[in-house]
Design a protein around this motif. Sequence first.
Motif, PDB file in Angstrom:
ATOM      1  N   PRO A 226       0.828  -1.199   0.000  1.00 49.81           N
ATOM      2  CA  PRO A 226       0.000   0.000   0.000  1.00 49.81           C
ATOM      3  C   PRO A 226       0.870   1.260   0.000  1.00 49.81           C
ATOM      4  O   PRO A 226       1.976   1.263   0.547  1.00 49.81           O
ATOM      5  CB  PRO A 226      -0.804  -0.114   1.307  1.00 49.81           C
ATOM      6  N   VAL A 227       0.372   2.321  -0.611  1.00 44.27           N
ATOM      7  CA  VAL A 227       1.124   3.579  -0.661  1.00 44.27           C
ATOM      8  C   VAL A 227       1.466   4.056   0.745  1.00 44.27           C
ATOM      9  O   VAL A 227       2.594   4.514   1.010  1.00 44.27           O
ATOM     10  CB  VAL A 227       0.313   4.658  -1.418  1.00 44.27           C
ATOM     11  N   ALA A 228       0.512   3.949   1.669  1.00 46.38           N
ATOM     12  CA  ALA A 228       0.755   4.409   3.045  1.00 46.38           C
ATOM     13  C   ALA A 228       1.871   3.619   3.714  1.00 46.38           C
ATOM     14  O   ALA A 228       2.638   4.167   4.520  1.00 46.38           O
ATOM     15  CB  ALA A 228      -0.533   4.303   3.866  1.00 46.38           C
ATOM     16  N   THR A 229       1.991   2.343   3.397  1.00 46.77           N
ATOM     17  CA  THR A 229       3.061   1.514   3.967  1.00 46.77           C
ATOM     18  C   THR A 229       4.424   1.975   3.464  1.00 46.77           C
ATOM     19  O   THR A 229       5.391   2.071   4.234  1.00 46.77           O
ATOM     20  CB  THR A 229       2.839   0.043   3.601  1.00 46.77           C
ATOM     21  N   ILE A 230       4.498   2.276   2.170  1.00 42.00           N
ATOM     22  CA  ILE A 230       5.757   2.761   1.601  1.00 42.00           C
ATOM     23  C   ILE A 230       6.147   4.092   2.239  1.00 42.00           C
ATOM     24  O   ILE A 230       7.310   4.305   2.597  1.00 42.00           O
ATOM     25  CB  ILE A 230       5.623   2.897   0.077  1.00 42.00           C
ATOM     26  N   ALA A 231       5.176   4.982   2.406  1.00 42.11           N
ATOM     27  CA  ALA A 231       5.462   6.279   3.035  1.00 42.11           C
ATOM     28  C   ALA A 231       5.961   6.082   4.463  1.00 42.11           C
ATOM     29  O   ALA A 231       6.947   6.710   4.884  1.00 42.11           O
ATOM     30  CB  ALA A 231       4.226   7.159   3.012  1.00 42.11           C
ATOM     31  N   ALA A 232       5.299   5.206   5.218  1.00 41.17           N
ATOM     32  CA  ALA A 232       5.653   5.015   6.632  1.00 41.17           C
ATOM     33  C   ALA A 232       7.041   4.409   6.781  1.00 41.17           C
ATOM     34  O   ALA A 232       7.783   4.770   7.714  1.00 41.17           O
ATOM     35  CB  ALA A 232       4.615   4.117   7.301  1.00 41.17           C
ATOM     36  N   ARG A 233       7.432   3.521   5.879  1.00 41.24           N
ATOM     37  CA  ARG A 233       8.749   2.892   6.021  1.00 41.24           C
ATOM     38  C   ARG A 233       9.881   3.876   5.731  1.00 41.24           C
ATOM     39  O   ARG A 233      11.041   3.595   5.998  1.00 41.24           O
ATOM     40  CB  ARG A 233       8.853   1.656   5.130  1.00 41.24           C
ATOM     41  N   HIS A 234       9.533   5.054   5.198  1.00 34.54           N
ATOM     42  CA  HIS A 234      10.524   6.106   4.976  1.00 34.54           C
ATOM     43  C   HIS A 234      10.281   7.312   5.880  1.00 34.54           C
ATOM     44  O   HIS A 234      10.699   8.426   5.571  1.00 34.54           O
ATOM     45  CB  HIS A 234      10.526   6.510   3.507  1.00 34.54           C
ATOM     46  N   GLY A 235       9.591   7.061   6.996  1.00 33.68           N
ATOM     47  CA  GLY A 235       9.463   8.082   8.028  1.00 33.68           C
ATOM     48  C   GLY A 235       8.312   9.051   7.858  1.00 33.68           C
ATOM     49  O   GLY A 235       8.213  10.022   8.611  1.00 33.68           O
ATOM     50  N   LEU A 236       7.422   8.820   6.885  1.00 36.64           N
ATOM     51  CA  LEU A 236       6.295   9.728   6.630  1.00 36.64           C
ATOM     52  C   LEU A 236       5.012   9.003   7.014  1.00 36.64           C
ATOM     53  O   LEU A 236       4.457   8.226   6.229  1.00 36.64           O
ATOM     54  CB  LEU A 236       6.280  10.146   5.157  1.00 36.64           C
ATOM     55  N   ILE A 237       4.537   9.240   8.235  1.00 33.83           N
ATOM     56  CA  ILE A 237       3.454   8.422   8.780  1.00 33.83           C
ATOM     57  C   ILE A 237       2.072   9.043   8.618  1.00 33.83           C
ATOM     58  O   ILE A 237       1.069   8.371   8.837  1.00 33.83           O
ATOM     59  CB  ILE A 237       3.718   8.126  10.276  1.00 33.83           C
ATOM     60  N   ASP A 238       1.980  10.295   8.247  1.00 29.48           N
ATOM     61  CA  ASP A 238       0.689  10.946   8.020  1.00 29.48           C
ATOM     62  C   ASP A 238       0.361  10.819   6.527  1.00 29.48           C
ATOM     63  O   ASP A 238       0.940  11.512   5.686  1.00 29.48           O
ATOM     64  CB  ASP A 238       0.764  12.413   8.433  1.00 29.48           C
ATOM     65  N   ALA A 239      -0.569   9.936   6.191  1.00 28.95           N
ATOM     66  CA  ALA A 239      -0.849   9.618   4.794  1.00 28.95           C
ATOM     67  C   ALA A 239      -1.347  10.833   4.011  1.00 28.95           C
ATOM     68  O   ALA A 239      -0.929  11.054   2.860  1.00 28.95           O
ATOM     69  CB  ALA A 239      -1.878   8.487   4.711  1.00 28.95           C
ATOM     70  N   ALA A 240      -2.231  11.609   4.601  1.00 26.00           N
ATOM     71  CA  ALA A 240      -2.774  12.782   3.893  1.00 26.00           C
ATOM     72  C   ALA A 240      -1.685  13.818   3.644  1.00 26.00           C
ATOM     73  O   ALA A 240      -1.575  14.389   2.545  1.00 26.00           O
ATOM     74  CB  ALA A 240      -3.925  13.385   4.690  1.00 26.00           C
ATOM     75  N   GLN A 241      -0.860  14.062   4.660  1.00 18.80           N
ATOM     76  CA  GLN A 241       0.228  15.023   4.506  1.00 18.80           C
ATOM     77  C   GLN A 241       1.252  14.524   3.492  1.00 18.80           C
ATOM     78  O   GLN A 241       1.771  15.297   2.671  1.00 18.80           O
ATOM     79  CB  GLN A 241       0.906  15.271   5.850  1.00 18.80           C
ATOM     80  N   PHE A 242       1.522  13.223   3.514  1.00 20.85           N
ATOM     81  CA  PHE A 242       2.446  12.645   2.548  1.00 20.85           C
ATOM     82  C   PHE A 242       1.976  12.897   1.122  1.00 20.85           C
ATOM     83  O   PHE A 242       2.752  13.303   0.251  1.00 20.85           O
ATOM     84  CB  PHE A 242       2.596  11.140   2.783  1.00 20.85           C
ATOM     85  N   SER A 243       0.697  12.669   0.862  1.00 26.04           N
ATOM     86  CA  SER A 243       0.167  12.851  -0.488  1.00 26.04           C
ATOM     87  C   SER A 243       0.326  14.298  -0.948  1.00 26.04           C
ATOM     88  O   SER A 243       0.714  14.552  -2.098  1.00 26.04           O
ATOM     89  CB  SER A 243      -1.309  12.444  -0.520  1.00 26.04           C
ATOM     90  N   ARG A 244       0.059  15.250  -0.055  1.00 24.45           N
ATOM     91  CA  ARG A 244       0.201  16.668  -0.421  1.00 24.45           C
ATOM     92  C   ARG A 244       1.661  17.013  -0.706  1.00 24.45           C
ATOM     93  O   ARG A 244       1.972  17.694  -1.693  1.00 24.45           O
ATOM     94  CB  ARG A 244      -0.342  17.552   0.702  1.00 24.45           C
ATOM     95  N   MET A 245       2.578  16.563   0.152  1.00 23.38           N
ATOM     96  CA  MET A 245       3.998  16.870  -0.041  1.00 23.38           C
ATOM     97  C   MET A 245       4.534  16.218  -1.309  1.00 23.38           C
ATOM     98  O   MET A 245       5.326  16.817  -2.037  1.00 23.38           O
ATOM     99  CB  MET A 245       4.805  16.396   1.176  1.00 23.38           C
ATOM    100  N   PHE A 246       4.088  14.995  -1.572  1.00 20.63           N
ATOM    101  CA  PHE A 246       4.551  14.271  -2.759  1.00 20.63           C
ATOM    102  C   PHE A 246       4.121  15.011  -4.021  1.00 20.63           C
ATOM    103  O   PHE A 246       4.928  15.212  -4.940  1.00 20.63           O
ATOM    104  CB  PHE A 246       3.965  12.859  -2.745  1.00 20.63           C
ATOM    105  N   ARG A 247       2.872  15.433  -4.059  1.00 20.19           N
ATOM    106  CA  ARG A 247       2.376  16.148  -5.239  1.00 20.19           C
ATOM    107  C   ARG A 247       3.112  17.478  -5.411  1.00 20.19           C
ATOM    108  O   ARG A 247       3.419  17.890  -6.527  1.00 20.19           O
ATOM    109  CB  ARG A 247       0.869  16.386  -5.107  1.00 20.19           C
ATOM    110  N   ARG A 248       3.426  18.127  -4.294  1.00 23.11           N
ATOM    111  CA  ARG A 248       4.126  19.414  -4.365  1.00 23.11           C
ATOM    112  C   ARG A 248       5.538  19.227  -4.933  1.00 23.11           C
ATOM    113  O   ARG A 248       6.008  20.053  -5.717  1.00 23.11           O
ATOM    114  CB  ARG A 248       4.188  20.047  -2.977  1.00 23.11           C
ATOM    115  N   GLN A 249       6.214  18.143  -4.553  1.00 27.95           N
ATOM    116  CA  GLN A 249       7.590  17.940  -5.004  1.00 27.95           C
ATOM    117  C   GLN A 249       7.663  17.402  -6.430  1.00 27.95           C
ATOM    118  O   GLN A 249       8.542  17.809  -7.206  1.00 27.95           O
ATOM    119  CB  GLN A 249       8.327  16.984  -4.061  1.00 27.95           C
ATOM    120  N   PHE A 250       6.760  16.497  -6.802  1.00 26.48           N
ATOM    121  CA  PHE A 250       6.883  15.817  -8.094  1.00 26.48           C
ATOM    122  C   PHE A 250       5.807  16.209  -9.104  1.00 26.48           C
ATOM    123  O   PHE A 250       5.889  15.807 -10.269  1.00 26.48           O
ATOM    124  CB  PHE A 250       6.857  14.295  -7.889  1.00 26.48           C
TER     125      PHE A 250
END
Length: 299
Positions: free
Chosen positions: A261-285
Amino acid sequence: IPPPPLRTTAAADTLGRGVSSPTPGPTAARHTLVRAGANRLLRVAVERGPVSWQRAAASSPGSDLAFLQVRRGQATLHVAGASAVLERGHQALIDTDTPFRLELDSDSDLLTLRFARESVGLGAVRLSRVVNAPLRRDLPDATVVAGYLDALGAHIDELDDLTRHRYVRAARELVEALLQSAAPPTSLHEDLRERIDRFIEENLSDPQLAPERIAAAHFISVRQLHALFRDQGLTVGALVRARRLERCHDELSDPASAHLPVATIAARHGLIDAAQFSRMFRRQFGVAPSAVRRRAGGQ
């Protein structure tokens, strides 16, 4: 199946925005382009040249570097007011925002690897010693990288997508090691910066990795820590976040991780807030994590 004919868009994908091809007359060249997360590997085989690319003016500031290696024949690089002839095994590093001109002769073969400058762990001063110029050929690391990339270029069209992705990421790590050797620390300040970079890379999976912890681990204040990274163009927190997102992008692009799952990949790299991860990812890429996964063949 032979590689497709060379297109300017393939060069722009590895050499940066604003690249054009002012090549006069008929040419014959083919290319293989591999997208492995945030990394790009382009192999260009020129049968009838010359083939040339250029960026006439600096593009808007970015964060990527392009590593070049000639596998066969000859190329000429014009960058930063100087020209260099690159022959078999020669390597160079350019900034993807800098004006340049690259010319490939007939019967030549070139590999270009594009990656984020933050992943190298070199400050602006150390990076300035190796960027936009040919690299030294007398380093053992250069020989290792040359051999690996030469073999990868020879067999890239025979590999499946999963294997290509893994080998491209390995190539990036080897090139990063080479650049570290080519621009060694020359002061206590640079040595400390290198140790901190290494600490960050080794602890990206820890959600608690923050400037306070990084500073404490190296017996300096947070203020001193920020001063060390002032030339990076990013705060320490932003640098940690960017590197975590790059690792997530790499894994989402890897078909071997399609079951996670996308959330699992984010968490294994230190990003545990799924909603915040999605926003940051879209902003960077500029795309959602799910879009990167779909491009890689996942659901």
